[in-house]
Design a protein around this motif. Structure first.
Motif, PDB file in Angstrom:
ATOM      1  N   ILE A  20       0.845  -1.201   0.000  1.00  0.00           N
ATOM      2  CA  ILE A  20       0.000   0.000   0.000  1.00  0.00           C
ATOM      3  C   ILE A  20       0.878   1.248   0.000  1.00  0.00           C
ATOM      4  O   ILE A  20       0.664   2.187  -0.775  1.00  0.00           O
ATOM      5  N   LEU A  21       1.890   1.261   0.864  1.00  0.00           N
ATOM      6  CA  LEU A  21       2.780   2.419   0.946  1.00  0.00           C
ATOM      7  C   LEU A  21       3.570   2.610  -0.345  1.00  0.00           C
ATOM      8  O   LEU A  21       3.729   3.750  -0.823  1.00  0.00           O
ATOM      9  N   ILE A  22       4.049   1.533  -0.925  1.00  0.00           N
ATOM     10  CA  ILE A  22       4.765   1.608  -2.202  1.00  0.00           C
ATOM     11  C   ILE A  22       3.838   2.137  -3.288  1.00  0.00           C
ATOM     12  O   ILE A  22       4.226   2.969  -4.112  1.00  0.00           O
ATOM     13  N   GLY A  23       2.605   1.651  -3.318  1.00  0.00           N
ATOM     14  CA  GLY A  23       1.632   2.115  -4.307  1.00  0.00           C
ATOM     15  C   GLY A  23       1.334   3.595  -4.166  1.00  0.00           C
ATOM     16  O   GLY A  23       1.314   4.338  -5.152  1.00  0.00           O
ATOM     17  N   ILE A  24       1.128   4.039  -2.935  1.00  0.00           N
ATOM     18  CA  ILE A  24       0.880   5.465  -2.693  1.00  0.00           C
ATOM     19  C   ILE A  24       2.092   6.287  -3.123  1.00  0.00           C
ATOM     20  O   ILE A  24       1.956   7.324  -3.782  1.00  0.00           O
ATOM     21  N   GLY A  25       3.283   5.812  -2.774  1.00  0.00           N
ATOM     22  CA  GLY A  25       4.508   6.514  -3.166  1.00  0.00           C
ATOM     23  C   GLY A  25       4.655   6.614  -4.672  1.00  0.00           C
ATOM     24  O   GLY A  25       5.056   7.652  -5.205  1.00  0.00           O
ATOM     25  N   GLY A  26       4.334   5.540  -5.370  1.00  0.00           N
ATOM     26  CA  GLY A  26       4.420   5.548  -6.832  1.00  0.00           C
ATOM     27  C   GLY A  26       3.425   6.492  -7.470  1.00  0.00           C
ATOM     28  O   GLY A  26       3.722   7.143  -8.474  1.00  0.00           O
ATOM     29  N   LEU A  27       2.239   6.584  -6.893  1.00  0.00           N
ATOM     30  CA  LEU A  27       1.230   7.505  -7.423  1.00  0.00           C
ATOM     31  C   LEU A  27       1.549   8.954  -7.064  1.00  0.00           C
ATOM     32  O   LEU A  27       1.324   9.863  -7.857  1.00  0.00           O
ATOM     33  N   ALA A  28       2.079   9.172  -5.876  1.00  0.00           N
ATOM     34  CA  ALA A  28       2.352  10.534  -5.411  1.00  0.00           C
ATOM     35  C   ALA A  28       3.583  11.144  -6.082  1.00  0.00           C
ATOM     36  O   ALA A  28       3.619  12.355  -6.301  1.00  0.00           O
ATOM     37  N   PRO A  30       6.002   9.761  -9.094  1.00  0.00           N
ATOM     38  CA  PRO A  30       6.674   8.897 -10.066  1.00  0.00           C
ATOM     39  C   PRO A  30       8.127   9.279 -10.341  1.00  0.00           C
ATOM     40  O   PRO A  30       8.965   8.393 -10.502  1.00  0.00           O
ATOM     41  N   PRO A  31       8.477  10.572 -10.363  1.00  0.00           N
ATOM     42  CA  PRO A  31       9.886  10.910 -10.614  1.00  0.00           C
ATOM     43  C   PRO A  31      10.840  10.342  -9.554  1.00  0.00           C
ATOM     44  O   PRO A  31      11.999  10.048  -9.848  1.00  0.00           O
ATOM     45  N   ARG A  32      10.351  10.187  -8.336  1.00  0.00           N
ATOM     46  CA  ARG A  32      11.207   9.617  -7.287  1.00  0.00           C
ATOM     47  C   ARG A  32      11.615   8.193  -7.645  1.00  0.00           C
ATOM     48  O   ARG A  32      12.751   7.786  -7.425  1.00  0.00           O
ATOM     49  N   TRP A  33      10.692   7.403  -8.221  1.00  0.00           N
ATOM     50  CA  TRP A  33      11.020   6.020  -8.579  1.00  0.00           C
ATOM     51  C   TRP A  33      11.982   5.972  -9.752  1.00  0.00           C
ATOM     52  O   TRP A  33      12.843   5.107  -9.816  1.00  0.00           O
ATOM     53  N   ARG A  34      11.860   6.939 -10.673  1.00  0.00           N
ATOM     54  CA  ARG A  34      12.849   7.019 -11.756  1.00  0.00           C
ATOM     55  C   ARG A  34      14.225   7.357 -11.183  1.00  0.00           C
ATOM     56  O   ARG A  34      15.235   6.805 -11.610  1.00  0.00           O
ATOM     57  N   ALA A  35      14.257   8.250 -10.213  1.00  0.00           N
ATOM     58  CA  ALA A  35      15.516   8.633  -9.571  1.00  0.00           C
ATOM     59  C   ALA A  35      16.134   7.448  -8.834  1.00  0.00           C
ATOM     60  O   ALA A  35      17.359   7.274  -8.837  1.00  0.00           O
ATOM     61  N   VAL A  36      15.297   6.631  -8.203  1.00  0.00           N
ATOM     62  CA  VAL A  36      15.796   5.430  -7.521  1.00  0.00           C
ATOM     63  C   VAL A  36      16.491   4.518  -8.527  1.00  0.00           C
ATOM     64  O   VAL A  36      17.598   4.020  -8.274  1.00  0.00           O
ATOM     65  N   MET A  37      15.866   4.306  -9.680  1.00  0.00           N
ATOM     66  CA  MET A  37      16.485   3.442 -10.693  1.00  0.00           C
ATOM     67  C   MET A  37      17.778   4.067 -11.216  1.00  0.00           C
ATOM     68  O   MET A  37      18.758   3.353 -11.444  1.00  0.00           O
ATOM     69  N   ASP A  38      17.799   5.392 -11.391  1.00  0.00           N
ATOM     70  CA  ASP A  38      19.036   6.055 -11.823  1.00  0.00           C
ATOM     71  C   ASP A  38      20.140   5.883 -10.785  1.00  0.00           C
ATOM     72  O   ASP A  38      21.297   5.628 -11.127  1.00  0.00           O
ATOM     73  N   ASP A  39      19.776   5.997  -9.506  1.00  0.00           N
ATOM     74  CA  ASP A  39      20.754   5.812  -8.430  1.00  0.00           C
ATOM     75  C   ASP A  39      21.303   4.386  -8.433  1.00  0.00           C
ATOM     76  O   ASP A  39      22.505   4.178  -8.229  1.00  0.00           O
ATOM     77  N   THR A 105       9.844   1.679 -15.374  1.00  0.00           N
ATOM     78  CA  THR A 105       9.529   3.053 -14.967  1.00  0.00           C
ATOM     79  C   THR A 105       8.618   3.747 -15.977  1.00  0.00           C
ATOM     80  O   THR A 105       8.028   4.773 -15.656  1.00  0.00           O
ATOM     81  N   THR A 106       8.492   3.167 -17.152  1.00  0.00           N
ATOM     82  CA  THR A 106       7.547   3.688 -18.136  1.00  0.00           C
ATOM     83  C   THR A 106       6.110   3.514 -17.650  1.00  0.00           C
ATOM     84  O   THR A 106       5.224   4.246 -18.062  1.00  0.00           O
ATOM     85  N   PHE A 107       5.895   2.547 -16.780  1.00  0.00           N
ATOM     86  CA  PHE A 107       4.548   2.197 -16.319  1.00  0.00           C
ATOM     87  C   PHE A 107       4.398   2.385 -14.805  1.00  0.00           C
ATOM     88  O   PHE A 107       3.731   1.591 -14.151  1.00  0.00           O
ATOM     89  N   ILE A 108       5.030   3.415 -14.248  1.00  0.00           N
ATOM     90  CA  ILE A 108       5.041   3.581 -12.792  1.00  0.00           C
ATOM     91  C   ILE A 108       3.634   3.642 -12.221  1.00  0.00           C
ATOM     92  O   ILE A 108       3.320   2.985 -11.231  1.00  0.00           O
ATOM     93  N   ARG A 109       2.763   4.417 -12.823  1.00  0.00           N
ATOM     94  CA  ARG A 109       1.400   4.551 -12.274  1.00  0.00           C
ATOM     95  C   ARG A 109       0.655   3.211 -12.316  1.00  0.00           C
ATOM     96  O   ARG A 109      -0.039   2.868 -11.368  1.00  0.00           O
ATOM     97  N   TRP A 111       2.024   0.170 -12.216  1.00  0.00           N
ATOM     98  CA  TRP A 111       2.613  -0.681 -11.170  1.00  0.00           C
ATOM     99  C   TRP A 111       2.163  -0.229  -9.788  1.00  0.00           C
ATOM    100  O   TRP A 111       1.921  -1.046  -8.903  1.00  0.00           O
ATOM    101  N   ALA A 112       2.051   1.095  -9.608  1.00  0.00           N
ATOM    102  CA  ALA A 112       1.619   1.623  -8.319  1.00  0.00           C
ATOM    103  C   ALA A 112       0.182   1.195  -8.012  1.00  0.00           C
ATOM    104  O   ALA A 112      -0.128   0.818  -6.879  1.00  0.00           O
ATOM    105  N   ILE A 113      -0.672   1.226  -9.013  1.00  0.00           N
ATOM    106  CA  ILE A 113      -2.071   0.809  -8.809  1.00  0.00           C
ATOM    107  C   ILE A 113      -2.142  -0.680  -8.512  1.00  0.00           C
ATOM    108  O   ILE A 113      -2.873  -1.117  -7.611  1.00  0.00           O
ATOM    109  N   ILE A 114      -1.364  -1.474  -9.238  1.00  0.00           N
ATOM    110  CA  ILE A 114      -1.326  -2.925  -8.974  1.00  0.00           C
ATOM    111  C   ILE A 114      -0.834  -3.184  -7.557  1.00  0.00           C
ATOM    112  O   ILE A 114      -1.421  -3.990  -6.821  1.00  0.00           O
ATOM    113  N   ALA A 115       0.235  -2.507  -7.145  1.00  0.00           N
ATOM    114  CA  ALA A 115       0.768  -2.681  -5.785  1.00  0.00           C
ATOM    115  C   ALA A 115      -0.268  -2.266  -4.750  1.00  0.00           C
ATOM    116  O   ALA A 115      -0.460  -2.948  -3.737  1.00  0.00           O
ATOM    117  N   LEU A 116      -0.956  -1.166  -4.993  1.00  0.00           N
ATOM    118  CA  LEU A 116      -1.971  -0.674  -4.064  1.00  0.00           C
ATOM    119  C   LEU A 116      -3.118  -1.679  -3.935  1.00  0.00           C
ATOM    120  O   LEU A 116      -3.544  -2.007  -2.810  1.00  0.00           O
TER     121      LEU A 116
END
Length: 135
Positions: A20-28, A30-39, A105-109, A111-116
């Motif tokens: 649930i928290l991961i899903g909310i984070g992904g929806l709130a 998405p650039p943060r998850w792209r940054a995580v992958m870049d890191d 990361t092309t499909f962050i939203r 994946w976030a909905i699926i996780a949620l």
């Protein structure tokens, strides 16, 4: 949902809350998850630290919960094995997994909905479930 183990219910709650928290984070954000992958792409040490952590969580889950008696227990057990395998791959051959991560990361939203949704299912199943032993 009935299951054989109270542990299954508690793990389903914890895994559900995490998703649930991961899903909310992904929806709130998405650039943060792209940054995580870049890191991850830029830091082999971060990949090893993440791989070790995920591997330890996976091994622990598999050691304490490898129960295949009912649907909820199977889902919880599969999540443990997936974590173990993901951690092992991050330690041994991280490249393909990181490439898949970048592609996803092309499909962050989505994946976030699926996780949620999966998280809500697991959390509610654990919260409202009942541990029974049928003989």
């Amino acid at each position: 949902m009935d299951t054989i183990s109270i542990l299954t219910l508690r793990l389903a709650e914890a895994m559900g809350l995490y998703m649930i928290l991961i899903g909310i984070g992904g929806l709130a954000s998405p650039p943060r998850w792209r940054a995580v992958m870049d890191d991850l792409n830029a830091s082999p040490a971060l990949v090893v630290a993440l791989g070790f952590t995920v591997f330890v969580v996976g091994v622990t889950l598999v050691m304490i919960h490898s129960i295949w008696t009912d649907p909820l227990a199977v889902i919880v057990s599969i999540i443990g094995y997936v974590a173990l395998i993901e951690g092992a791959l991050l330690l041994a051959v991280p490249g393909p997994l990181i490439r898949i991560g970048h592609w996803s990361t092309t499909f962050i939203r989505a994946w976030a909905i699926i996780a949620l949704l999966l998280g809500l299912f697991l959390f509610l199943a654990g919260l409202t479930g009942r541990a029974t032993i049928s003989v």
